[in-house]
Design an enzyme around this catalytic site. Structure first.
Site, PDB file in Angstrom:
ATOM      1  N   LYS A 109     -18.902   9.132  37.074  1.00 20.71           N
ATOM      2  CA  LYS A 109     -20.008   9.553  37.952  1.00 20.71           C
ATOM      3  C   LYS A 109     -19.527  10.268  39.208  1.00 20.71           C
ATOM      4  O   LYS A 109     -20.119  11.256  39.636  1.00 20.71           O
ATOM      5  CB  LYS A 109     -20.875   8.346  38.310  1.00 20.71           C
ATOM      6  CG  LYS A 109     -20.057   7.190  38.868  1.00 20.71           C
ATOM      7  CD  LYS A 109     -20.711   5.852  38.673  1.00 20.71           C
ATOM      8  CE  LYS A 109     -19.663   4.770  38.915  1.00 20.71           C
ATOM      9  NZ  LYS A 109     -20.122   3.428  38.800  1.00 20.71           N
ATOM     10  N   VAL A 136     -24.516   7.253  34.197  1.00 22.16           N
ATOM     11  CA  VAL A 136     -25.647   6.712  34.971  1.00 22.16           C
ATOM     12  C   VAL A 136     -26.318   5.598  34.173  1.00 22.16           C
ATOM     13  O   VAL A 136     -26.742   5.800  33.041  1.00 22.16           O
ATOM     14  CB  VAL A 136     -26.697   7.809  35.283  1.00 22.16           C
ATOM     15  CG1 VAL A 136     -27.835   7.241  36.127  1.00 22.16           C
ATOM     16  CG2 VAL A 136     -26.064   8.988  35.977  1.00 22.16           C
ATOM     17  N   ILE A 140     -28.546   2.441  29.417  1.00 19.06           N
ATOM     18  CA  ILE A 140     -29.898   3.034  29.366  1.00 19.06           C
ATOM     19  C   ILE A 140     -29.751   4.535  29.054  1.00 19.06           C
ATOM     20  O   ILE A 140     -29.071   5.242  29.780  1.00 19.06           O
ATOM     21  CB  ILE A 140     -30.625   2.882  30.726  1.00 19.06           C
ATOM     22  CG1 ILE A 140     -30.672   1.422  31.160  1.00 19.06           C
ATOM     23  CG2 ILE A 140     -32.017   3.489  30.668  1.00 19.06           C
ATOM     24  CD1 ILE A 140     -31.282   1.204  32.560  1.00 19.06           C
ATOM     25  N   LYS A 209     -25.037   8.739  41.191  1.00 18.68           N
ATOM     26  CA  LYS A 209     -25.885   8.681  39.992  1.00 18.68           C
ATOM     27  C   LYS A 209     -27.159   9.502  40.175  1.00 18.68           C
ATOM     28  O   LYS A 209     -27.627  10.170  39.246  1.00 18.68           O
ATOM     29  CB  LYS A 209     -26.211   7.225  39.660  1.00 18.68           C
ATOM     30  CG  LYS A 209     -24.967   6.442  39.227  1.00 18.68           C
ATOM     31  CD  LYS A 209     -25.240   4.943  39.211  1.00 18.68           C
ATOM     32  CE  LYS A 209     -24.019   4.154  38.763  1.00 18.68           C
ATOM     33  NZ  LYS A 209     -24.155   2.707  39.022  1.00 18.68           N
TER      34      LYS A 209
HETATM   35  N1  HSE Z   1     -20.685  -0.708  40.379  1.00 15.79           N
HETATM   36  C1  HSE Z   1     -21.673  -0.174  39.508  1.00 15.79           C
HETATM   37  C2  HSE Z   1     -22.951  -0.976  39.701  1.00 15.79           C
HETATM   38  C3  HSE Z   1     -21.190  -0.240  38.085  1.00 15.79           C
HETATM   39  O1  HSE Z   1     -22.922  -2.022  40.350  1.00 15.79           O
HETATM   40  O2  HSE Z   1     -23.989  -0.537  39.243  1.00 15.79           O
HETATM   41  C4  HSE Z   1     -21.937   0.635  37.128  1.00 15.79           C
HETATM   42  O3  HSE Z   1     -21.909   1.978  37.465  1.00 15.79           O
END
Ligand code: HSE
Length: 440
Positions: A109, A136, A140, A209
């Site tokens: 990302k 992302v 999902i 994201k």
């Molecule tokens: N550190 C990220 C989160 C992991 O807590 O969503 C997944 O991208």
């Protein structure tokens, strides 16, 4: 004719191992869906000890290398799967692989958010595909949905809970009164947090994201610097409780993208959502994306946004799409993600957004305070919808006055609060939290 698709995996950490596990576990499903046989030809990791995991999956030690060139320069490899994360050296490896004509699957990302145009322009030039589903919300399938399933729509808004760590922390603070530090420690223990957890807490992971979702939606790169960002570092337990107990709102770290047809509004910050809204019930490490399209209306995607197997689910689905296209000799004839480097998106300044606001003012409890405060708000075109004042606890101590406003312009309410904070009867700096009421 069924050919064998050779995969070169870079990064044999948690997600890399999950991918190998899933390729083995669901081999027959994958062969049926892709119409090909898919095989791990090479695995590269700079840590040689990771080769120890290979025999669990029936892979020979010869598959493993610590030398990146043995993946990138191997002409038998059809797809390079980049799972090392971070911008460098991942960017360098990806561009080299693209120039060698390898198709790419990546979960990176940070790299995509920063170097979107460069990667997709280079991929177009070399007629290769870059698939990014795991970048992302992990499991999902939100990239594919925005890129294909919803492509007939003008997307009016995206509201996302895109970071599992902060959602876990806020859930624990709200539902168990756990303190911030202990909740963060648990999120780290369960493996949701980034290696540098400050990226979760300060909102940057969600910004990366959101940039990806927005760039897929608009077919052009939304730059990181276009996104307004506030993390959850300064959130206080008392605001979570006042907002819920007195006004029925639940606090979430929201990634917001809105398009009014003239400019886009892109931001990540803590926001209060009505307790009855679907997003308010997304708890713990779960992610959700609430989308409104002009034709389809509203919809919500919900699921696990982190972890070994949800991420592997996304990576392997990308491998399946690519393998099918490679097998049919059509991979790279048309780009998967459209990226128009010439297109300029007009981005709204945070001062011009319009929302309802939760404000908490600390003031002495004496006659005339409320009228003075509401007077300043009124002078700045901010109208109050409800007020709650906590009865004075100790003599002459400050008391919190909590207000929820009607829709106001952010620049106006910020000016009003800065004036209120300079009043002699007001103590600590006032708190402001945006309220997001979908469909307003
Ligand atoms: N550190 C990220 C989160 C992991 O807590 O969503 C997944 O991208």
């Amino acid at each position: 004719m069924k050919r064998t698709i050779n995969l070169g995996l870079i990064g044999f950490g948690t997600v890399g191992e999950g991918v190998v596990k899933l390729l083995k576990k669901n081999a027959s499903v994958i062969e049926r869906k892709s119409g090909t046989r898919v095989r791990i030809a090479r695995i590269c990791d700079k840590n040689p000890r990771r080769a120890g995991a290979l025999n669990k999956y029936g892979l020979s030690r010869d598959v493993f290398t610590t030398k990146i060139n043995e993946v990138i320069n191997d002409d038998n490899i059809d797809i390079v799967i980049e799972l090392i994360g971070g911008c460098e050296p991942a960017r360098k490896y990806m561009l080299e692989a693209i120039r060698k004509g390898r198709h790419i699957v990546t979960a990176n990302k940070a790299l995509l958010a920063e170097h979107w145009s460069e990667i997709f322009s280079e991929a177009d030039k070399h007629k290769v595909l870059v698939y990014i589903e795991a970048s992302v919300c992990s499991g999902i399938p939100i990239i594919q949905s925005l890129n294909e399933g919803l492509s007939a729509n003008k997307i009016k808004s995206i509201l996302g809970i895109l970071n599992g760590t902060t959602n876990y922390i806020l859930t624990k603070m709200s539902k168990e009164r756990m303190d911030f530090a202990s909740a963060l420690m648990e999120a780290k223990k369960y493996g949701f947090a980034e290696t540098d957890a400050s990226l979760d807490v300060n909102g940057m992971d969600a910004v990366n994201k959101l940039v990806i979702l927005g760039s897929v939606t608009f077919g052009a790169h939304i730059k990181l610097s276009d996104v307004y960002c506030e993390g959850i570092e300064n959130i206080m337990q008392e605001d979570i409780e006042y907002a819920y107990n007195e006004f029925g709102y639940v606090l979430k770290l929201l990634a917001i993208l809105k398009n009014n047809g003239k400019a886009i509004d892109v931001r990540v910050h803590p926001a209060l959502v009505p307790g009855g809204h679907l997003l308010s019930s997304v708890d713990n490490e779960y992610n959700a994306v609430y989308i409104e399209g002009d034709a389809v209306g509203e919809m919500m995607f919900f699921g696990k946004g982190a972890g070994e197997m949800p991420a592997a689910s996304a990576v392997v689905s990308d491998i399946i799409y690519l393998s099918k296209n490679i097998n049919n000799d059509i991979a790279g004839r048309a780009p998967y993600i459209i990226c128009n480097s010439e297109k300029k998106l007009k981005v709204m300044n945070i001062k011009d957004i319009r929302a309802k606001y939760y404000i908490r003012i600390s003031s002495v409890d004496r006659p005339g305070v409320l009228s003075r405060v509401s007077g300043v708000l009124g002078e700045h075109n901010v109208s109050i919808a409800s007020v709650y004042q906590v009865a004075q606890g100790k003599p002459r101590g400050d008391v919190p006055i909590i207000m929820v406003t009607h829709i106001a312009r952010e620049g106006d309410i910020k000016k009003a609060l800065s004036k209120i904070d300079r009043l002699s009867m007001v103590g600590k700096k006032s708190i402001l939290i945006r309220i997001e009421e979908p469909n307003e």
